[in-house]
Design an enzyme around this catalytic site. Sequence first.
Site, short mmCIF file in Angstrom:
data_model
loop_
_atom_site.label_atom_id
_atom_site.label_comp_id
_atom_site.label_asym_id
_atom_site.label_seq_id
_atom_site.Cartn_x
_atom_site.Cartn_y
_atom_site.Cartn_z
N ARG A 172 43.17 -15.29 73.84
CA ARG A 172 43.26 -16.13 75.05
C ARG A 172 44.53 -16.97 75.04
NH1 ARG A 172 37.51 -18.88 74.43
NH2 ARG A 172 36.76 -17.13 73.22
N GLY B 40 38.94 -20.82 65.43
CA GLY B 40 38.40 -19.50 65.09
C GLY B 40 39.01 -18.48 66.03
N ASN B 41 38.25 -17.47 66.41
CA ASN B 41 38.76 -16.56 67.44
C ASN B 41 38.96 -17.32 68.74
OD1 ASN B 41 39.09 -14.02 66.20
ND2 ASN B 41 36.85 -13.86 66.04
N ILE C 42 39.70 -20.21 60.79
CA ILE C 42 41.09 -20.53 60.47
C ILE C 42 41.18 -21.91 59.83
CG2 ILE C 42 43.39 -20.92 61.46
CD1 ILE C 42 42.58 -18.95 63.74
N ASN D 245 21.57 -15.70 69.31
CA ASN D 245 22.80 -15.86 70.08
C ASN D 245 23.04 -14.53 70.79
OD1 ASN D 245 25.36 -16.21 71.05
ND2 ASN D 245 26.30 -16.75 69.08
N ASN E 201 40.01 -21.84 56.25
CA ASN E 201 40.56 -20.85 55.30
C ASN E 201 42.07 -20.66 55.30
OD1 ASN E 201 38.05 -19.69 54.16
ND2 ASN E 201 37.67 -19.23 56.31
N LYS F 37 22.96 -11.65 68.09
CA LYS F 37 23.03 -12.11 66.70
C LYS F 37 21.78 -12.92 66.42
CE LYS F 37 28.01 -12.67 66.68
NZ LYS F 37 29.02 -13.64 67.02
N HIS G 224 32.15 -25.29 72.39
CA HIS G 224 32.07 -25.52 70.93
C HIS G 224 31.40 -26.85 70.60
CE1 HIS G 224 35.85 -22.82 70.21
NE2 HIS G 224 34.76 -22.13 69.95
N GLU H 180 27.06 -23.84 63.19
CA GLU H 180 26.44 -23.96 64.51
C GLU H 180 24.98 -23.51 64.47
OE1 GLU H 180 30.10 -21.97 65.67
OE2 GLU H 180 29.80 -22.84 67.66
N ARG I 138 21.13 -20.11 71.60
CA ARG I 138 22.44 -20.64 72.00
C ARG I 138 22.64 -20.32 73.48
NH1 ARG I 138 28.33 -18.16 71.34
NH2 ARG I 138 29.44 -19.95 72.17
P1 ADP Z 1 34.60 -16.94 65.77
O1 ADP Z 1 35.30 -17.82 66.76
O2 ADP Z 1 34.45 -15.53 66.22
O3 ADP Z 1 33.34 -17.56 65.18
P2 ADP Z 1 35.70 -17.43 63.12
O4 ADP Z 1 35.40 -18.90 63.11
O5 ADP Z 1 34.93 -16.55 62.20
O6 ADP Z 1 35.65 -16.82 64.58
O7 ADP Z 1 37.25 -17.28 62.81
C1 ADP Z 1 37.89 -16.06 62.83
C2 ADP Z 1 39.35 -16.29 62.48
O8 ADP Z 1 39.45 -16.87 61.18
C3 ADP Z 1 40.17 -14.98 62.46
O9 ADP Z 1 41.41 -15.19 63.11
C4 ADP Z 1 40.37 -14.79 60.97
O10 ADP Z 1 41.55 -14.08 60.69
C5 ADP Z 1 40.48 -16.21 60.48
N1 ADP Z 1 40.31 -16.25 59.03
C6 ADP Z 1 39.21 -15.95 58.31
N2 ADP Z 1 39.49 -16.02 56.98
C7 ADP Z 1 40.80 -16.34 56.88
C8 ADP Z 1 41.71 -16.55 55.79
N3 ADP Z 1 41.30 -16.44 54.52
N4 ADP Z 1 42.98 -16.88 56.07
C9 ADP Z 1 43.40 -16.99 57.34
N5 ADP Z 1 42.60 -16.81 58.41
C10 ADP Z 1 41.33 -16.49 58.18
#
Ligand code: ADP
Length: 391
Positions: free
Chosen positions: A235, A204-205, A326, A8, A329, A15, A174, A379, A85
């Site tokens: 964003r 996620g981000n 998010i 990626n 988690n 990555k 995505h 992914e 990717r």
């Molecule tokens: P990317 O889009 O870069 O792949 P990820 O899918 O890894 O991102 O998601 C990152 C987001 O997930 C960040 O906002 C991070 O704070 C959130 N996150 C990760 N672990 C937790 C948690 N335990 N509780 C709340 N948010 C979390």
Amino acid sequence: MSSVLVINCGSSSLKFVLLDPETGEVALKGLAERLGQPGAHVLFKGDESYEFDLQQGAHSEAMQAVLAELEKRDLMTKVRAVGHRVVHGGEHFQGSIIIDDEVLTAIEACSALAPLHNPANLIGIHAARQHLPHLLHVAVFDTAFHQTMPSHAYLYAVPMFLYKEHGVRRYGFHGTSHRYVCQRTAQWLRKPTDEICMISAHLGNGSSACAIVNGKSVDTTMGLTPLEGLVMGTRSGDIDPGILPFLCEVLKTDVQGVNELLNRKSGLLGLSELSNDCRELLEAEAQGHQGAHLALEVFVHRLAKAIAGLMTNLPRIDALVFTGGIGENAPSLRARTLQRLGLFGYRVDTQANALCVGGKEGQITAAGSPLALALGTDEERTIARDTLALC
Ligand code: ADP
């Protein structure tokens, strides 16, 4: 002999992961950062994690370092093929494809639609092909899964010549994650993938949600670019397009300046004036930080609204699935979203929801409620599976 090297490649990062798509077992993973800048380095993660500096900091050097490490660990013979990717496949690519010169030309042609991403993806492909010319290389596109969207979902209400002559339409992103999540949901429900009707929310981000009918994407929240749709880390997601000329005027800036503002300084970060990181915001909110509370409230409000809108595409809903950092988690944000969807009958099972964190998957709604799940996405494994399938 059946592992796939997944690459990626971004403009300043690369990555990589070597994994077995059948078992998901990872033999080596890591990333090179700050490529093309001072301080370029590569980090190998695993039992023995370590980092070393790159002299020139070019992508090709990073690739060479990865291959040298694979040699050193006696893993080179395991690499069966390379999966790349690629962010934007435009209307050209409906699925993953073996890379040849014609495919490279088509990916290049899509660069106008993703000027920050596709050229970087191509650098990675060239570097990998240069060092591994004897292996098959496969491109897996973020946009491909959404190519099944009907025209009423992908067209913007702007003059048709913009679509016909300039490709201005909604593409969605995505796709690799939404596709994987649909397959996992089918496994969960013990149904064939092509009978699944669902909403997938990848949070996620970057975040997007997708409506899936009979295993196919029919609508999604991201558009021509990954800026459209949900509130994200930095964003803005959807805004009134009238804000653009207004900001150019009041901030005495140009389109580039506004684009930067909406992509890098908005979303959770802009609203909270604290952080783009959801975990940090949840902690701050618990301690009474008003900005964090406001940002998360806007986030869940807009997410619930988008999910409700996407439901208009579905004949029925087998599952609403939360995934991504998010989605996997943050039980409290899943609960706050489902509470806003109460009109549709959603009721959270508080205990079950709280348990679904850190890789634990499962149902998060109570008996009698429509089904909502928290599932992990993968992914990289999807890219590896696609690659092996084309070998
Ligand atoms: P990317 O889009 O870069 O792949 P990820 O899918 O890894 O991102 O998601 C990152 C987001 O997930 C960040 O906002 C991070 O704070 C959130 N996150 C990760 N672990 C937790 C948690 N335990 N509780 C709340 N948010 C979390």
